[in-house]
Design a protein around this motif. Structure first.
Motif, PDB file in Angstrom:
ATOM      1  N   LYS A 208       0.819  -1.219   0.000  1.00  0.00           N
ATOM      2  CA  LYS A 208       0.000   0.000   0.000  1.00  0.00           C
ATOM      3  C   LYS A 208       0.853   1.271   0.000  1.00  0.00           C
ATOM      4  O   LYS A 208       0.332   2.374  -0.184  1.00  0.00           O
ATOM      5  CB  LYS A 208      -0.936   0.012   1.206  1.00  0.00           C
ATOM      6  CG  LYS A 208      -1.962  -1.114   1.216  1.00  0.00           C
ATOM      7  CD  LYS A 208      -3.000  -0.977   0.127  1.00  0.00           C
ATOM      8  CE  LYS A 208      -4.063  -2.054   0.226  1.00  0.00           C
ATOM      9  NZ  LYS A 208      -5.106  -1.936  -0.824  1.00  0.00           N
ATOM     10  N   GLY A 209       2.163   1.134   0.241  1.00  0.00           N
ATOM     11  CA  GLY A 209       3.069   2.266   0.067  1.00  0.00           C
ATOM     12  C   GLY A 209       2.962   3.362   1.100  1.00  0.00           C
ATOM     13  O   GLY A 209       3.279   4.525   0.801  1.00  0.00           O
ATOM     14  N   LEU A 210       2.576   3.025   2.316  1.00  0.00           N
ATOM     15  CA  LEU A 210       2.426   4.059   3.338  1.00  0.00           C
ATOM     16  C   LEU A 210       3.726   4.813   3.608  1.00  0.00           C
ATOM     17  O   LEU A 210       3.728   6.033   3.788  1.00  0.00           O
ATOM     18  CB  LEU A 210       1.926   3.424   4.641  1.00  0.00           C
ATOM     19  CG  LEU A 210       0.422   3.286   4.803  1.00  0.00           C
ATOM     20  CD1 LEU A 210       0.108   2.484   6.050  1.00  0.00           C
ATOM     21  CD2 LEU A 210      -0.237   4.650   4.874  1.00  0.00           C
ATOM     22  N   SER A 281       0.046   2.806  -3.725  1.00  0.00           N
ATOM     23  CA  SER A 281       0.082   1.351  -3.830  1.00  0.00           C
ATOM     24  C   SER A 281       0.797   0.920  -5.107  1.00  0.00           C
ATOM     25  O   SER A 281       0.542   1.462  -6.181  1.00  0.00           O
ATOM     26  CB  SER A 281      -1.342   0.785  -3.828  1.00  0.00           C
ATOM     27  OG  SER A 281      -1.324  -0.609  -3.964  1.00  0.00           O
ATOM     28  N   VAL A 282       1.682  -0.059  -4.978  1.00  0.00           N
ATOM     29  CA  VAL A 282       2.434  -0.522  -6.140  1.00  0.00           C
ATOM     30  C   VAL A 282       1.700  -1.626  -6.898  1.00  0.00           C
ATOM     31  O   VAL A 282       1.948  -1.839  -8.083  1.00  0.00           O
ATOM     32  CB  VAL A 282       3.836  -1.023  -5.741  1.00  0.00           C
ATOM     33  CG1 VAL A 282       4.699   0.133  -5.287  1.00  0.00           C
ATOM     34  CG2 VAL A 282       3.761  -2.089  -4.652  1.00  0.00           C
ATOM     35  N   ARG A 283       0.795  -2.352  -6.214  1.00  0.00           N
ATOM     36  CA  ARG A 283       0.055  -3.432  -6.863  1.00  0.00           C
ATOM     37  C   ARG A 283      -1.383  -3.374  -6.382  1.00  0.00           C
ATOM     38  O   ARG A 283      -1.718  -3.899  -5.321  1.00  0.00           O
ATOM     39  CB  ARG A 283       0.675  -4.806  -6.530  1.00  0.00           C
ATOM     40  CG  ARG A 283       2.048  -5.029  -7.109  1.00  0.00           C
ATOM     41  CD  ARG A 283       2.539  -6.458  -6.900  1.00  0.00           C
ATOM     42  NE  ARG A 283       2.547  -6.838  -5.494  1.00  0.00           N
ATOM     43  CZ  ARG A 283       3.540  -6.554  -4.647  1.00  0.00           C
ATOM     44  NH1 ARG A 283       4.586  -5.880  -5.083  1.00  0.00           N
ATOM     45  NH2 ARG A 283       3.493  -6.936  -3.384  1.00  0.00           N
ATOM     46  N   GLU A 284      -2.229  -2.741  -7.153  1.00  0.00           N
ATOM     47  CA  GLU A 284      -3.634  -2.589  -6.788  1.00  0.00           C
ATOM     48  C   GLU A 284      -4.461  -3.136  -7.945  1.00  0.00           C
ATOM     49  O   GLU A 284      -4.671  -2.443  -8.943  1.00  0.00           O
ATOM     50  CB  GLU A 284      -3.952  -1.121  -6.537  1.00  0.00           C
ATOM     51  CG  GLU A 284      -5.126  -0.901  -5.624  1.00  0.00           C
ATOM     52  CD  GLU A 284      -4.895  -1.392  -4.204  1.00  0.00           C
ATOM     53  OE1 GLU A 284      -5.892  -1.758  -3.558  1.00  0.00           O
ATOM     54  OE2 GLU A 284      -3.740  -1.424  -3.747  1.00  0.00           O
ATOM     55  N   VAL A 300      -7.429  12.209  -7.341  1.00  0.00           N
ATOM     56  CA  VAL A 300      -6.688  11.080  -6.772  1.00  0.00           C
ATOM     57  C   VAL A 300      -5.218  11.158  -7.177  1.00  0.00           C
ATOM     58  O   VAL A 300      -4.880  11.606  -8.272  1.00  0.00           O
ATOM     59  CB  VAL A 300      -7.298   9.735  -7.211  1.00  0.00           C
ATOM     60  CG1 VAL A 300      -8.698   9.574  -6.624  1.00  0.00           C
ATOM     61  CG2 VAL A 300      -7.349   9.617  -8.725  1.00  0.00           C
ATOM     62  N   VAL A 301      -4.365  10.697  -6.269  1.00  0.00           N
ATOM     63  CA  VAL A 301      -2.920  10.710  -6.478  1.00  0.00           C
ATOM     64  C   VAL A 301      -2.375   9.323  -6.155  1.00  0.00           C
ATOM     65  O   VAL A 301      -2.733   8.729  -5.127  1.00  0.00           O
ATOM     66  CB  VAL A 301      -2.228  11.758  -5.580  1.00  0.00           C
ATOM     67  CG1 VAL A 301      -0.713  11.696  -5.754  1.00  0.00           C
ATOM     68  CG2 VAL A 301      -2.747  13.157  -5.894  1.00  0.00           C
ATOM     69  N   GLY A 302      -1.529   8.801  -7.024  1.00  0.00           N
ATOM     70  CA  GLY A 302      -0.912   7.502  -6.779  1.00  0.00           C
ATOM     71  C   GLY A 302       0.128   7.206  -7.832  1.00  0.00           C
ATOM     72  O   GLY A 302       0.465   8.062  -8.663  1.00  0.00           O
ATOM     73  N   PRO A 322       5.358   8.385 -11.718  1.00  0.00           N
ATOM     74  CA  PRO A 322       6.192   7.189 -11.887  1.00  0.00           C
ATOM     75  C   PRO A 322       6.376   6.437 -10.572  1.00  0.00           C
ATOM     76  O   PRO A 322       6.687   7.051  -9.540  1.00  0.00           O
ATOM     77  CB  PRO A 322       7.512   7.750 -12.399  1.00  0.00           C
ATOM     78  CG  PRO A 322       7.150   9.038 -13.064  1.00  0.00           C
ATOM     79  CD  PRO A 322       6.015   9.591 -12.249  1.00  0.00           C
ATOM     80  N   PRO A 323       6.168   5.121 -10.575  1.00  0.00           N
ATOM     81  CA  PRO A 323       6.295   4.328  -9.341  1.00  0.00           C
ATOM     82  C   PRO A 323       7.650   4.529  -8.676  1.00  0.00           C
ATOM     83  O   PRO A 323       8.697   4.498  -9.322  1.00  0.00           O
ATOM     84  CB  PRO A 323       6.128   2.889  -9.834  1.00  0.00           C
ATOM     85  CG  PRO A 323       5.292   3.003 -11.068  1.00  0.00           C
ATOM     86  CD  PRO A 323       5.740   4.287 -11.714  1.00  0.00           C
ATOM     87  N   GLY A 324       7.624   4.782  -7.376  1.00  0.00           N
ATOM     88  CA  GLY A 324       8.839   4.954  -6.601  1.00  0.00           C
ATOM     89  C   GLY A 324       9.407   6.357  -6.579  1.00  0.00           C
ATOM     90  O   GLY A 324      10.336   6.636  -5.809  1.00  0.00           O
ATOM     91  N   ASP A 325       8.860   7.269  -7.385  1.00  0.00           N
ATOM     92  CA  ASP A 325       9.371   8.639  -7.446  1.00  0.00           C
ATOM     93  C   ASP A 325       8.677   9.475  -6.357  1.00  0.00           C
ATOM     94  O   ASP A 325       7.658  10.129  -6.602  1.00  0.00           O
ATOM     95  CB  ASP A 325       9.111   9.223  -8.830  1.00  0.00           C
ATOM     96  CG  ASP A 325       9.816  10.567  -9.050  1.00  0.00           C
ATOM     97  OD1 ASP A 325      10.188  11.208  -8.051  1.00  0.00           O
ATOM     98  OD2 ASP A 325       9.977  10.961 -10.221  1.00  0.00           O
ATOM     99  N   VAL A 326       9.250   9.444  -5.155  1.00  0.00           N
ATOM    100  CA  VAL A 326       8.639  10.135  -4.024  1.00  0.00           C
ATOM    101  C   VAL A 326       8.609  11.648  -4.258  1.00  0.00           C
ATOM    102  O   VAL A 326       7.672  12.334  -3.841  1.00  0.00           O
ATOM    103  CB  VAL A 326       9.386   9.793  -2.719  1.00  0.00           C
ATOM    104  CG1 VAL A 326       8.861  10.615  -1.549  1.00  0.00           C
ATOM    105  CG2 VAL A 326       9.245   8.306  -2.411  1.00  0.00           C
TER     106      VAL A 326
END
Length: 380
Positions: A208-210, A281-284, A300-302, A322-326
């Motif tokens: 969930k990427g908290l 979340s990386v896998r939803e 929404v943001v993700g 992009p996934p992982g780009d905090v």
């Protein structure tokens, strides 16, 4: 019909809520849905329970079995073909197995026709290594005895087609967008004196990427957002320890409020009181909460991953970064907190787009229609 699942059907996750909501609408669709559970024990020891469970289902003699994807592996080893099957992908079809080759759609011996209900791919989404490989083999074996596979999202259906599942075996039956009819409004102002209230709904599990979301919030100006977390913090104690340690650091002091598990009616109240919805979340496989938030008029943001790109367009109904780009995640939150006109425009766009999503009456109608068609095919 019998819905075969794992453990307590009252568990507060998206898949279990999906089943309870369609079960509540069974009578309106001239059906009855009874929950039958595999004991929630350690894997793979619990697979041994599948044999007795199939015998119990045979005694119950339902018209159909709806097989939850989290329970498929437990009965996969015990299913046997009712009759000799064709052996090649071009073998001649017959009966309810008629639209695919011999590798798929066998009829199981001694039990009612099986309809799969997939909320995750074979092997699951929360496992890795040997556990994931073994479960994938057992899941796929179970699905080869299914007359139809109902899939919770377009993204998951795409994944299954790419993995070789026959397209005509799959029907997307997405979750509804309306979690409760009578919202319960939070007692306090969610902004807490800041520019925007950001809501995140999800149990405290790693996917969930908290931690990524907390890192993004920590980089924002202190007056930008107040983050509210809804969800069960006790599912994964090891991960929860990491989350609590991050919450205790000075750069997040007073900026994040945790609420734990709340009722669906309270969730709707939080949607309506917040300004932005975020879930890293990386896998939803579907992301029911994205659709619910959009229905209540939240941008929404993700991550640009899973099913979010099927629900919201980047820069229109929200941001899919992009996934992982905090850093990009933080910038998206900053933009929505500080640019109020853009936030309102995205909120309106999100609500308008959500009108194309099914509600739970629509979902139940499609699901029971698909199951009834399988039953009728089997009887002819």
């Amino acid at each position: 019909m019998a819905l075969l699942t794992l453990g307590d059907p009252a568990t507060m996750t998206g898949g279990y809520l999906y089943h309870r909501r369609v079960a509540d609408r069974a009578a309106a669709n001239n059906a009855h849905l009874e929950f039958v559970s595999v004991p929630d024990r350690s894997f793979p020891a619990s697979v041994a329970a599948g044999r007795a469970l199939l015998a119990d289902l045979a005694r119950r003699n339902p018209d159909a079995i709806l097989l939850d994807s989290i329970a498929a592996a437990y009965i996969g080893p015990w299913l046997r073909a009712a009759a000799p099957q064709p052996t090649g992908p071009t073998a001649a079809p017959s009966g309810a197995a008629g639209r695919t080759g011999g590798r798929w759609r066998r009829r199981a011996r001694g039990v009612a026709p099986i309809v799969g209900m997939l909320h995750q791919p074979p092997g699951g989404i929360d496992h890795s290594g040997m556990r994931r490989w073994v479960q994938k083999v057992l899941d796929e074996r179970a699905y080869r005895f299914a007359s139809r596979l109902l899939i919770a999202s377009e993204d998951l259906a795409d994944t299954l087609r790419a993995a070789g599942m026959p397209a005509d075996l799959l029907t997307v039956v997405a979750p509804g967008r309306n979690p409760a009819d009578h919202p319960v409004t939070p007692a306090t102002d969610l902004r807490q004196g800041r520019k925007a209230a950001v809501l995140s709904v999800g149990n405290w599990v790693e996917r969930k990427g908290l931690l990524d979301l907390l890192e993004a919030v920590a980089t924002l100006p202190r007056d930008a957002v107040t983050l509210h977390l809804l969800g069960d913090p006790d599912i994964d104690p090891t991960y929860a320890t990491r989350v609590r340690a991050r919450l205790a650091t000075p750069d997040l002091a007073g900026r994040v409020i945790t609420h734990g598990l709340v009722t669906p009616a309270e969730v709707v109240g939080f949607y309506r009181a917040a300004d932005v919805f975020a879930l890293a979340s990386v896998r939803e496989p579907y992301g029911t909460v994205y659709g619910e938030a959009m229905t209540e008029g939240l941008p929404v943001v993700g991550w640009d991953a899973g099913n979010l790109p099927h629900l919201a367009r980047h820069g229109i109904e929200g941001f899919a970064v992009p996934p992982g780009d905090v850093g990009a995640l933080a910038e998206a939150l900053r933009e929505l907190a500080e640019n109020e006109p853009r936030r309102h425009a995205m909120a309106a766009a999100a609500k308008a787009r959500s009108e194309s999503f099914p509600n739970w009456d629509d979902t139940a109608r499609v699901l029971f229609t698909e199951i009834r068609a399988v039953v009728e095919e089997t009887r002819t």
